[in-house]
Design a protein around this motif. Structure first.
Motif, short mmCIF file in Angstrom:
data_model
loop_
_atom_site.label_atom_id
_atom_site.label_comp_id
_atom_site.label_asym_id
_atom_site.label_seq_id
_atom_site.Cartn_x
_atom_site.Cartn_y
_atom_site.Cartn_z
N GLN A 1 29.79 -15.66 -13.79
CA GLN A 1 30.07 -16.13 -12.94
C GLN A 1 31.13 -15.63 -11.92
OE1 GLN A 1 33.67 -18.14 -14.24
NE2 GLN A 1 33.64 -19.72 -12.14
N LEU A 2 30.92 -13.87 -11.65
CA LEU A 2 31.27 -13.38 -10.97
C LEU A 2 30.16 -12.65 -10.23
CD1 LEU A 2 33.64 -10.73 -12.77
CD2 LEU A 2 33.94 -11.94 -10.56
N ALA A 3 28.75 -12.53 -10.52
CA ALA A 3 28.26 -11.94 -10.39
C ALA A 3 26.90 -13.56 -9.21
CB ALA A 3 27.10 -11.40 -11.48
N GLN B 1 30.89 -14.25 -2.12
CA GLN B 1 29.19 -13.20 -1.35
C GLN B 1 30.26 -12.21 -2.09
OE1 GLN B 1 29.28 -15.70 1.66
NE2 GLN B 1 27.60 -16.99 0.51
N LYS B 2 30.53 -12.35 -2.75
CA LYS B 2 31.40 -11.20 -3.47
C LYS B 2 32.18 -11.53 -4.11
CE LYS B 2 34.66 -9.10 -0.96
NZ LYS B 2 36.03 -8.71 -0.38
N GLY C 1 48.11 -19.94 -7.98
CA GLY C 1 46.62 -19.48 -7.89
C GLY C 1 46.51 -19.00 -8.29
N GLU C 2 45.32 -17.94 -8.68
CA GLU C 2 44.71 -17.14 -9.34
C GLU C 2 43.20 -16.60 -9.19
OE1 GLU C 2 45.69 -15.90 -13.74
OE2 GLU C 2 43.84 -17.27 -13.84
N MET C 3 43.58 -15.24 -8.86
CA MET C 3 42.16 -14.62 -8.14
C MET C 3 41.94 -14.13 -9.73
SD MET C 3 39.81 -14.17 -5.93
CE MET C 3 40.51 -14.47 -4.33
N HIS C 4 40.37 -12.91 -9.82
CA HIS C 4 39.59 -12.42 -11.20
C HIS C 4 38.29 -12.27 -9.90
CE1 HIS C 4 41.80 -15.07 -14.51
NE2 HIS C 4 41.92 -13.78 -14.71
N ALA C 5 38.98 -10.55 -9.99
CA ALA C 5 38.01 -9.90 -8.99
C ALA C 5 37.58 -8.59 -9.38
CB ALA C 5 38.38 -9.62 -7.37
N VAL C 6 36.44 -8.09 -8.75
CA VAL C 6 35.73 -6.42 -9.05
C VAL C 6 36.12 -5.99 -7.43
CG1 VAL C 6 34.32 -5.72 -9.12
CG2 VAL C 6 33.85 -7.13 -10.75
N VAL C 7 36.48 -4.88 -7.74
CA VAL C 7 36.73 -4.31 -6.52
C VAL C 7 36.60 -2.60 -6.40
CG1 VAL C 7 39.25 -5.43 -6.15
CG2 VAL C 7 38.91 -3.60 -7.56
N GLN C 8 35.74 -2.40 -5.38
CA GLN C 8 35.39 -1.25 -5.26
C GLN C 8 36.44 0.24 -4.99
OE1 GLN C 8 32.08 -1.59 -6.00
NE2 GLN C 8 32.61 -3.24 -6.07
N HIS C 9 36.97 0.18 -6.09
CA HIS C 9 37.95 1.32 -6.12
C HIS C 9 37.63 1.59 -7.24
CE1 HIS C 9 38.74 0.70 -1.58
NE2 HIS C 9 39.15 -0.40 -2.31
#
Length: 320
Positions: free
Chosen positions: A64-66, A71-72, A87-95
């Motif tokens: 789902q993330l992909a 666009q991210k 509200g709830e956010m799931h995310a990959v961060v570049q850190h």
């Protein structure tokens, strides 16, 4: 308060003696140390389980993330509740996780990033090691306004878990402006690999009857064209129709906070004297990618307003 002791018990200058403190031997302290160690181990095990659960959630959500429409790699969900907007956010961060965890364990960092949204006019940290720091915030309009016209919102900041593989921080406020209450802003994070981390950001609060009436009035007037990010259908030309109402409010706020976290982390390598301006411009550019939901004013208006607010905060700070 009147004494219940008989008057004959003590003379005029006598005072009841405080009982001597009990003497605790080595075994007493050893037993207490064992209890504290056991509690620490339990807390560590709970944190490890929470971290494992979040990593498992990343594996489950990877497809789902992909394919995210943002666009991210982010997935945004919300609850359709007028009483408890969430509200709830799931995310990959570049850190890397170490960088993220080291930065976001700081109350000062959250004050810096939470002032990026246009309606947060001020944030100051009051340190108190026992219950955790307090973030004294002032929230108001999304445009320039006198600070005395803003509403106070005081968040208690706590680092609930800071393990090598898991971070959990929470900000909570029992009372908010205009009949809102029980604010919770929670961030969890785990490492994915040496360069990326997976985060879950959850934002929620409660509306009483007065707040629901005020929100309804806003949504029927100046907020009637505001929308969130969840697609609820298509129009005759195939264009997406987005969720509105209070669910849309929760989604917009959650996205603003997530973009503020990213902008804060992205600008950590920037020289300190340049960070504020860079963060403001980065955050504005990030919100403009979702202009249908988040656009409020021009870049020049936003940057000028935020620099003015920053100068005002420096002026009222101790020693400023």
């Amino acid at each position: 308060m009147r004494s219940i002791l008989p008057h004959s018990s003590f003379g005029h200058h006598d005072r009841p003696r405080k009982p001597a403190a009990p003497h605790h031997g080595p075994m007493f302290w050893l037993s207490h140390a064992a209890v504290l160690l056991a509690l620490l181990l339990i807390a560590t095990e709970v944190s490890a389980e929470q971290g494992a659960g979040l990593r498992a959630q990343y594996e489950q959500m990877a497809p789902q993330l992909a394919k995210s429409p943002f666009q991210k790699p982010i997935v945004l969900n919300s609850a359709d509740s007028t009483e408890r907007p969430t509200g709830e956010m799931h995310a990959v961060v570049q850190h890397p996780f170490g960088t993220l965890s080291g930065a976001l364990r700081s109350a000062d960092a959250w004050c810096d990033l939470l002032t990026l949204p246009a309606n947060v006019k001020r944030c100051a940290v009051e340190d108190d090691p026992a219950p955790g720091a307090t973030l004294h915030m002032a929230v108001g309009r999304k445009f320039d306004q006198p600070i005395e016209d803003a509403y106070a919102l005081d968040f208690r900041f706590q680092v609930l878990a800071a393990q090598p593989q898991y971070l959990l921080v929470e900000m909570s406020a029992n009372k908010g402006p205009m009949g809102t209450s029980h604010y919770r802003l929670t961030l969890e994070a785990v490492p994915i690999d040496a360069k990326r981390s997976f985060v879950r950001l959850r934002y929620a609060y409660m509306n009483n009857l007065a707040a629901r009436v005020a929100t309804s009035a806003y949504l029927s007037t100046s907020g009637r064209d505001k929308v969130g990010f969840t697609v609820v259908g298509r129009d005759d030309e195939g264009r997406p129709r987005y969720v509105g109402g209070i669910q849309g409010i929760a989604e917009r706020n959650t996205m603003r906070y997530f973009l503020a976290i990213e902008s804060y982390l992205d600008t950590l390598p920037v020289p300190p004297e340049q960070r504020l301006d860079r963060r403001l411009r980065d955050w504005f550019a990030a919100t403009e990618r979702y202009a249908r939901q988040l656009h409020e004013q021009s870049l020049d208006e936003y940057v000028a307003m935020k620099h003015k607010e920053a100068r005002r905060q420096v002026a009222i700070a101790p020693g400023g």
